[in-house]
Design a protein around this motif. Structure first.
Motif, PDB file in Angstrom:
ATOM      1  N   SER A  28       6.881   3.549  -0.753  1.00  0.00           N
ATOM      2  CA  SER A  28       7.144   3.981  -2.281  1.00  0.00           C
ATOM      3  C   SER A  28       8.561   4.971  -2.162  1.00  0.00           C
ATOM      4  CB  SER A  28       6.043   4.784  -2.961  1.00  0.00           C
ATOM      5  OG  SER A  28       6.461   5.510  -4.292  1.00  0.00           O
ATOM      6  N   HIS A  29       9.285   4.512  -3.188  1.00  0.00           N
ATOM      7  CA  HIS A  29      10.524   5.834  -3.200  1.00  0.00           C
ATOM      8  C   HIS A  29      10.046   7.052  -4.113  1.00  0.00           C
ATOM      9  CE1 HIS A  29      13.231   2.696  -2.093  1.00  0.00           C
ATOM     10  NE2 HIS A  29      12.857   1.642  -3.014  1.00  0.00           N
ATOM     11  N   LYS A  30       8.886   6.966  -4.759  1.00  0.00           N
ATOM     12  CA  LYS A  30       8.612   7.989  -5.456  1.00  0.00           C
ATOM     13  C   LYS A  30       7.999   9.215  -4.274  1.00  0.00           C
ATOM     14  CE  LYS A  30       6.953   5.834  -9.763  1.00  0.00           C
ATOM     15  NZ  LYS A  30       5.932   5.304 -10.221  1.00  0.00           N
ATOM     16  N   THR A  35       2.597   1.676   0.080  1.00  0.00           N
ATOM     17  CA  THR A  35       1.625   1.165  -0.733  1.00  0.00           C
ATOM     18  C   THR A  35       1.155  -0.005  -0.495  1.00  0.00           C
ATOM     19  OG1 THR A  35       2.989   2.445  -2.690  1.00  0.00           O
ATOM     20  CG2 THR A  35       1.841   0.281  -3.208  1.00  0.00           C
TER      21      THR A  35
END
Ligand code: SF4
Length: 76
Positions: A28-30, A35
């Motif tokens: 995930s880039h967040k 994920t």
């Protein structure tokens, strides 16, 4: 069918699972953690479970073996 169990809160985002099974795992880039694609959340997002076809067994078992954190488990 096999079941994939993933303890997301312990993921270090190393990408090893993505290399083994890119169709099932994504970093995930967040938050930099992985994920599990189509995984269902359990325990408020600490654990994810996905039921997938037998054709994915080998790649996801490889992902589990490669994971340095030991947080991927395959059942079934
Ligand atoms: S191999 Fe394990 S620690 Fe590395 S990104 Fe995948 S789940 Fe996270």
């Amino acid at each position: 069918m096999i079941r994939i169990f993933f303890q997301r809160n312990k993921c270090i985002g190393c990408n090893a699972c993505v290399e083994a099974a890119p169709f099932r795992w994504r970093v995930s880039h967040k938050d930099g953690r992985c994920t599990l694609v189509e995984g269902e959340s359990r325990r408020g997002g600490q654990l994810y479970i996905a039921r997938v076809g037998e054709d994915e067994r080998e790649a996801n078992e490889q992902a589990a073996r490669n994971c340095p954190a030991g947080i991927i488990r395959i059942e079934g």
